[in-house]
Design a protein around this motif. Structure first.
Motif, PDB file in Angstrom:
ATOM      1  N   LYS A 284       0.796  -1.232   0.000  1.00 28.89           N
ATOM      2  CA  LYS A 284       0.000   0.000   0.000  1.00 28.89           C
ATOM      3  C   LYS A 284       0.827   1.281   0.000  1.00 28.89           C
ATOM      4  CE  LYS A 284      -2.787  -1.487   3.376  1.00 28.89           C
ATOM      5  NZ  LYS A 284      -3.894  -1.620   4.326  1.00 28.89           N
ATOM      6  N   ARG A 288       0.809   5.885  -5.535  1.00 26.66           N
ATOM      7  CA  ARG A 288      -0.549   5.413  -5.850  1.00 26.66           C
ATOM      8  C   ARG A 288      -0.785   5.176  -7.347  1.00 26.66           C
ATOM      9  NH1 ARG A 288      -5.186   4.193  -3.785  1.00 26.66           N
ATOM     10  NH2 ARG A 288      -7.096   4.698  -4.895  1.00 26.66           N
ATOM     11  N   LYS A 315      -7.176  -7.267   3.135  1.00 28.04           N
ATOM     12  CA  LYS A 315      -7.053  -6.020   3.894  1.00 28.04           C
ATOM     13  C   LYS A 315      -5.790  -5.924   4.742  1.00 28.04           C
ATOM     14  CE  LYS A 315     -10.109  -7.367   7.701  1.00 28.04           C
ATOM     15  NZ  LYS A 315     -11.299  -7.039   8.468  1.00 28.04           N
ATOM     16  N   TYR A 321      -8.823  -3.540   0.312  1.00 27.17           N
ATOM     17  CA  TYR A 321      -9.834  -2.973   1.204  1.00 27.17           C
ATOM     18  C   TYR A 321      -9.108  -2.136   2.252  1.00 27.17           C
ATOM     19  CZ  TYR A 321     -13.949  -2.927   4.270  1.00 27.17           C
ATOM     20  OH  TYR A 321     -15.021  -2.553   5.033  1.00 27.17           O
ATOM     21  N   ASP A 322      -9.683  -0.981   2.557  1.00 31.29           N
ATOM     22  CA  ASP A 322      -9.055  -0.080   3.515  1.00 31.29           C
ATOM     23  C   ASP A 322      -9.721  -0.279   4.877  1.00 31.29           C
ATOM     24  OD1 ASP A 322      -8.118   1.977   5.020  1.00 31.29           O
ATOM     25  OD2 ASP A 322      -8.460   3.542   3.506  1.00 31.29           O
ATOM     26  N   GLN A 325     -10.723   2.698   7.169  1.00 28.18           N
ATOM     27  CA  GLN A 325     -11.951   3.449   6.855  1.00 28.18           C
ATOM     28  C   GLN A 325     -13.145   2.540   6.597  1.00 28.18           C
ATOM     29  OE1 GLN A 325     -11.707   6.961   4.476  1.00 28.18           O
ATOM     30  NE2 GLN A 325      -9.526   6.626   4.118  1.00 28.18           N
ATOM     31  N   LYS A 327     -13.778   0.596   4.136  1.00 30.02           N
ATOM     32  CA  LYS A 327     -14.360   0.615   2.779  1.00 30.02           C
ATOM     33  C   LYS A 327     -13.328   0.145   1.760  1.00 30.02           C
ATOM     34  CE  LYS A 327     -13.960   5.667   2.102  1.00 30.02           C
ATOM     35  NZ  LYS A 327     -13.008   5.938   1.097  1.00 30.02           N
ATOM     36  N   TRP A 328     -13.836  -0.253   0.612  1.00 30.22           N
ATOM     37  CA  TRP A 328     -12.941  -0.673  -0.461  1.00 30.22           C
ATOM     38  C   TRP A 328     -12.116   0.518  -0.916  1.00 30.22           C
ATOM     39  CZ3 TRP A 328     -11.933  -5.520  -1.488  1.00 30.22           C
ATOM     40  CH2 TRP A 328     -12.894  -6.494  -1.200  1.00 30.22           C
ATOM     41  N   ASP A 329     -10.913   0.230  -1.352  1.00 30.38           N
ATOM     42  CA  ASP A 329     -10.133   1.254  -2.044  1.00 30.38           C
ATOM     43  C   ASP A 329     -10.715   1.286  -3.457  1.00 30.38           C
ATOM     44  OD1 ASP A 329      -8.270   2.407  -3.801  1.00 30.38           O
ATOM     45  OD2 ASP A 329      -6.630   2.034  -2.377  1.00 30.38           O
ATOM     46  N   VAL A 332      -8.329   0.706  -6.421  1.00 28.35           N
ATOM     47  CA  VAL A 332      -7.836  -0.672  -6.612  1.00 28.35           C
ATOM     48  C   VAL A 332      -8.958  -1.566  -7.143  1.00 28.35           C
ATOM     49  CG1 VAL A 332      -6.910  -2.717  -5.438  1.00 28.35           C
ATOM     50  CG2 VAL A 332      -6.005  -0.449  -4.867  1.00 28.35           C
TER      51      VAL A 332
END
Ligand code: BGC
Length: 339
Positions: A284, A288, A315, A321-322, A325, A327-329, A332
């Protein structure tokens, strides 16, 4: 008489419960999931942890619903079976650990995932030849017998990332001994095999897969490691790689395509039902844009070759998956599903 009838009824009910838990959607062959929209992900950082870090059964299976909502159809579950064995000669898998895994597998199958159960963190070269083989075959004898009533939703991946210490000849020998055992328990069980050198493309040289139906080759792709594994705590010197970018230039893209061509070349002289890109991913912390470009390129190459794929990982360090937070990234997830 009433007692026996009641007993029979209860046993039948228990069987029905298990059959229901297995679901049916995942029963399609793995090869039918080698499409753009049918990717997978590894559920890492749990069952494959070393014994001292293992925390017990997955308390909440909410992750499975999250992964399904992300669009994934293949769930690869890495499991460090070798860390949970009793002593010789039986090397019995700890029944509590097996129950922990069962609960999760059943819940995944009930959600129609295609479940790929692997043997993770197992280094056969740590043992004498005899002991290594005994441990390996004992694990798969027990698992294939234990899961014999399970449908084709469950796939066995025999050996995650065999190192270069084990020759491809020895791997082929081990597979040739255990595949008939697995099939005698479940004739339709799909099986995934890997060559040495940590399942990298380079390991395929001289590797001969079992020449029987429903066997898939898995490869792991993380090249260049300097980019995908920058800062990896488990690789000496990887902190010096931090900041490495992957521009995705035509030359970069060609390098990926040429690596993966070697797999297709190997495939032309080996009979396998398909190729499963069982791990690929970028830590990660990487830049980015580079990260998204690389994932997109590798995924696109894989799909265009008709391979199945599973991103490493859900994750943890490479996470799609973040979890901070919940939630999904979206970036990605987007490149994984061709958006
Ligand atoms: C290993 C992980 C590692 C990943 C990427 C997996 O097979 O089990 O520990 O993070 O490969 O290197």
């Amino acid at each position: 008489m009433f007692f026996f009838r009641a007993l029979f009824f209860l046993v039948a009910l228990a069987g029905l419960g298990r059959a229901c838990a297995e679901g049916s959607g995942g029963d399609a062959p793995l090869s039918s999931l080698c499409t753009e929209k049918s990717g997978g992900v590894s559920y890492s950082n749990h069952f494959e942890l070393p014994l001292e870090k293992y925390v017990g059964a997955v308390e909440s299976v909410a992750d499975l619903d999250v992964i399904r909502s992300g669009g994934f159809k293949i769930l690869r579950i890495p499991v460090a079976w070798g860390e949970h064995l009793g002593g010789s000669p039986d090397y019995r898998i700890d029944p509590t650990f097996l129950r922990d895994v069962d609960k999760f597998v059943d819940q995944a199958l009930a959600r129609d995932f295609k479940v790929v159960l692997d043997l993770h963190r197992f280094d056969i070269s740590k043992y004498s030849d005899r002991e290594g083989e005994d441990r390996f075959s004992s694990i798969w004898k027990q698992l294939s017998s234990h899961y014999r009533t399970y449908g084709r939703g469950l796939v066995f991946e025999l050996y995650n990332e065999p190192s270069q210490q084990i020759s491809n000849d020895r791997l082929s020998y081990l597979y040739s001994k255990i595949v008939p055992v697995v099939r005698s328990n479940s004739p339709a069980r799909e099986i995934v095999v890997s060559a040495n050198r940590w399942s990298k493309v380079e390991g395929l040289k001289g590797f001969i897969s079992p020449q029987v139906a429903d066997v898939y080759l898995t490869v792991h792709y993380y090249a260049p490691a300097k980019f995908t594994h920058q800062g990896a705590s488990w690789i000496a010197g990887a902190s010096a790689w931090v900041g490495t970018k992957w521009e995705g230039s035509p030359a970069d893209q060609k390098a990926v395509a040429q690596d993966l061509d070697l797999v297709d070349e190997w495939r032309r002289s080996n009979r396998v039902s398909g190729v499963f890109l069982g791990e690929f991913g970028v830590l990660k912390g990487a830049d980015r844009l580079s990260r998204l470009n690389w994932i997109k390129t590798v995924r696109t190459e894989s799909v265009s070759r008709g391979w199945c794929w599973a991103y490493w990982d859900f994750k943890a360090g490479f996470g799609a998956y973040d979890s901070s937070q919940n939630k999904w990234d979206a970036g990605v997830l987007g490149v994984l599903f061709g958006k």
